[in-house]
Design a protein around this motif. Structure first.
Motif, short mmCIF file in Angstrom:
data_model
loop_
_atom_site.label_atom_id
_atom_site.label_comp_id
_atom_site.label_asym_id
_atom_site.label_seq_id
_atom_site.Cartn_x
_atom_site.Cartn_y
_atom_site.Cartn_z
N GLN A 21 0.83 -1.20 0.00
CA GLN A 21 0.00 0.00 0.00
C GLN A 21 0.86 1.25 0.00
O GLN A 21 0.55 2.25 -0.67
CB GLN A 21 -0.92 0.00 1.22
CG GLN A 21 -1.89 1.18 1.27
CD GLN A 21 -2.97 1.11 0.21
OE1 GLN A 21 -3.97 0.43 0.35
NE2 GLN A 21 -2.78 1.82 -0.90
N TRP A 89 -15.72 9.01 -4.78
CA TRP A 89 -14.36 8.50 -5.02
C TRP A 89 -13.35 9.01 -4.00
O TRP A 89 -12.22 8.56 -3.98
CB TRP A 89 -13.89 8.89 -6.42
CG TRP A 89 -14.80 8.36 -7.50
CD1 TRP A 89 -14.88 7.08 -7.95
CD2 TRP A 89 -15.77 9.11 -8.22
NE1 TRP A 89 -15.85 6.97 -8.91
CE2 TRP A 89 -16.41 8.21 -9.11
CE3 TRP A 89 -16.16 10.44 -8.22
CZ2 TRP A 89 -17.42 8.61 -9.98
CZ3 TRP A 89 -17.16 10.85 -9.09
CH2 TRP A 89 -17.78 9.93 -9.95
N GLY A 90 -13.74 9.96 -3.16
CA GLY A 90 -12.83 10.53 -2.18
C GLY A 90 -12.54 11.99 -2.45
O GLY A 90 -13.11 12.61 -3.36
N LYS A 93 -9.01 12.00 -5.61
CA LYS A 93 -8.97 11.28 -6.88
C LYS A 93 -9.52 12.06 -8.08
O LYS A 93 -8.92 12.01 -9.17
CB LYS A 93 -9.69 9.95 -6.75
CG LYS A 93 -8.90 8.90 -5.98
CD LYS A 93 -9.64 7.57 -5.94
CE LYS A 93 -8.86 6.54 -5.12
NZ LYS A 93 -9.56 5.24 -5.07
N TYR A 140 -1.92 12.73 0.33
CA TYR A 140 -2.14 11.33 0.69
C TYR A 140 -1.32 10.87 1.89
O TYR A 140 -1.82 10.13 2.74
CB TYR A 140 -1.85 10.42 -0.51
CG TYR A 140 -3.04 10.19 -1.41
CD1 TYR A 140 -4.35 10.31 -0.93
CD2 TYR A 140 -2.87 9.85 -2.74
CE1 TYR A 140 -5.43 10.10 -1.75
CE2 TYR A 140 -3.97 9.62 -3.58
CZ TYR A 140 -5.25 9.75 -3.07
OH TYR A 140 -6.33 9.54 -3.88
N THR A 200 -5.98 1.29 -6.76
CA THR A 200 -5.51 0.56 -5.58
C THR A 200 -5.64 1.31 -4.26
O THR A 200 -5.64 0.68 -3.20
CB THR A 200 -4.03 0.16 -5.76
OG1 THR A 200 -3.24 1.35 -5.95
CG2 THR A 200 -3.85 -0.74 -6.96
N ASN A 202 -7.53 3.34 -1.39
CA ASN A 202 -8.83 3.67 -0.81
C ASN A 202 -8.63 4.84 0.14
O ASN A 202 -8.15 4.68 1.26
CB ASN A 202 -9.39 2.45 -0.06
CG ASN A 202 -10.73 2.77 0.60
OD1 ASN A 202 -11.37 3.78 0.28
ND2 ASN A 202 -11.13 1.92 1.53
N GLU A 203 -8.99 6.02 -0.30
CA GLU A 203 -8.74 7.21 0.51
C GLU A 203 -9.90 7.55 1.43
O GLU A 203 -9.80 8.46 2.25
CB GLU A 203 -8.42 8.40 -0.39
CG GLU A 203 -9.55 8.81 -1.32
CD GLU A 203 -9.22 10.08 -2.08
OE1 GLU A 203 -9.62 11.16 -1.62
OE2 GLU A 203 -8.55 9.98 -3.13
N GLY A 204 -11.02 6.84 1.31
CA GLY A 204 -12.18 7.15 2.15
C GLY A 204 -12.88 8.41 1.68
O GLY A 204 -12.52 9.02 0.67
N ARG A 205 -13.91 8.80 2.42
CA ARG A 205 -14.69 9.98 2.05
C ARG A 205 -14.65 11.06 3.12
O ARG A 205 -15.40 12.03 3.06
CB ARG A 205 -16.15 9.58 1.80
CG ARG A 205 -16.32 8.52 0.73
CD ARG A 205 -17.79 8.27 0.46
NE ARG A 205 -18.00 7.09 -0.38
CZ ARG A 205 -19.18 6.64 -0.76
NH1 ARG A 205 -20.27 7.29 -0.39
NH2 ARG A 205 -19.29 5.57 -1.50
#
Length: 410
Positions: A21, A89-90, A93, A140, A200, A202-205
């Motif tokens: 990751q 999508w966050g 992104k 990020y 790949t 997943n940054e969340g919301r």
């Protein structure tokens, strides 16, 4: 109905991320630096040289000054907007995807431009689109990486920047300055890394509550409250000077052509070898540099990196032969690798985490200003030195007739 946005989880409370990751979080740096390594080291310096060798440095200065306006304005502005964006999508992104796709479009325009004005225009637009993606992307590490892994993540970022530079210079060298497909290939590599990142990660919301209108948020990017963040201001100044020195690579092509009298082909090959050596040295030092900063503190490691890199750059300046100049890039690369890791880790430490995009953008304004500030000074100086060398009656030409090994002139 979507849930009310909330602040991201503090770095100290996040679970450790697997190494895979951390790698995918850094992969887009490879794509970004592939573009700028190929353009700034080989393609852009080669274009003005075709127009006029006597004013190459000045034309480079014009190009990079035009390109510097975009990152200084765009990165903090889009970065802070992304801090408060909430989509399925966050936060980051959508901006990364749009910016990366536009990069390919503007690279194509630059590749097929046939005059200096068009080249500068597309270079400026490329800076706009690239920084539209890079501003949010830089959030990020502060957003997602646990505090215990910031040093490792920063080291991987330095590694990807280095490998991207090598890849970009390699593509541009093999393809050639005047091959449009080589320039376009830089964008294809970046777009591929963007896809890997988006699929790949997943940054969340999560996002902090929006404090006002989007216009107010955009204008807040350069709010006066930044003056209260003294650590951020210190790091901004350090990045400006340190990365200004790193931009010595922008005149490497002219340096080997003019100072060492190499042909265009030999100079291109030598710059590629030197870039590879810097890249390998930087890559080898990047991850250890991040870990050293975890153990001994960020600032002591940054000062040590400055000493090492400064020694290497001085050795390049006084090297009497191309081979010794290339060898002197080794300590320079080591210093850069250590600095990039410790510097990025310190950035992640000192910025307010809820608005990481904004502060990362502001700090990278130092990166954006470093190249133009350096080239404003170095470009005209390079031209002046070249004129002095070409003057048979000048003192520099007299020095050139003297052997560096013997005290007497030939």
């Amino acid at each position: 109905m979507s849930a009310e946005p909330r602040a991201p989880v503090p770095a100290e409370l996040r679970p450790l991320l697997p190494i895979g990751q951390l790698l995918t979080l850094s992969i887009y740096w490879f794509g970004i630096q592939t573009i700028w390594g190929g353009l700034n080291v080989i393609i852009i310096p080669g274009r003005p040289d075709d127009l006029s060798r006597e004013t190459q440095g000045t034309l480079l200065a014009i190009t990079f000054i035009a390109g510097a306006v975009a990152p200084i304005v765009i990165q903090p502005t889009i970065g802070v907007i992304s801090d408060y964006t909430v989509t399925r999508w966050g936060r980051r992104k959508p901006y990364i995807v749009i910016g990366a796709l536009l990069d390919v479009v503007f690279l194509a325009g630059l590749a097929w431009s046939s005059d200096f004005v068009a080249m500068v225009a597309f270079y400026f637009l490329l800076q706009v689109s690239s920084n539209f993606a890079q501003g949010p992307f830089q959030g990020y590490v502060p957003d997602l990486v646990p505090a215990k892994q910031v040093g490792t993540a920063s080291g991987l970022m330095g590694l990807m920047l280095t490998l991207g530079t090598i890849g970009g210079v390699g593509i541009a060298t093999v393809g050639g300055v005047h091959n449009p497909l080589a320039t376009l290939a830089l964008g294809i590599v970046e777009a591929a890394t963007m896809v890997v990142l988006v699929v790949t990660v997943n940054e969340g919301r999560e996002a902090p509550p929006r404090p006002g209108s989007w216009r107010q948020i955009a204008l807040s990017a350069w709010g006066r409250d930044i003056l209260q963040q003294r650590s951020v201001l210190w790091l901004l100044i350090v990045r400006l000077f340190f990365l200004g020195a790193y931009n010595a690579t922008l005149i490497a092509l002219g340096y080997f052509r003019r100072s060492h009298g190499l042909s265009d082909a030999d100079a291109n090959h030598t710059v590629f070898v030197a870039t590879a050596i810097v890249g390998v040295s930087t890559a080898l030092a990047a991850i250890p540099g991040g870990r050293l900063s975890d153990r001994f503190g960020r600032r002591p490691v940054i000062w040590s990196a400055a000493v090492i890199a400064g020694f290497g750059l001085l050795a390049v300046a006084v090297a009497p032969t191309p081979a010794l100049a290339v060898a002197a890039w080794v300590p320079f690369g080591i210093g850069m690798g250590v600095f990039l890791s410790a510097d990025w880790a310190l950035m992640s430490d000192v910025i307010p985490k809820a608005t990481a995009g904004r502060y990362m953008g502001i700090l990278n304004a130092g990166t954006a200003m470093a190249g133009p500030v350096f080239i404003i000074v170095a470009g005209p100086v390079q031209d002046a030195v070249a004129r002095a060398v070409s003057d048979p009656a000048g003192p520099r030409a007299a020095m050139a007739r003297c052997s560096w090994r013997l005290p007497r002139c030939r």
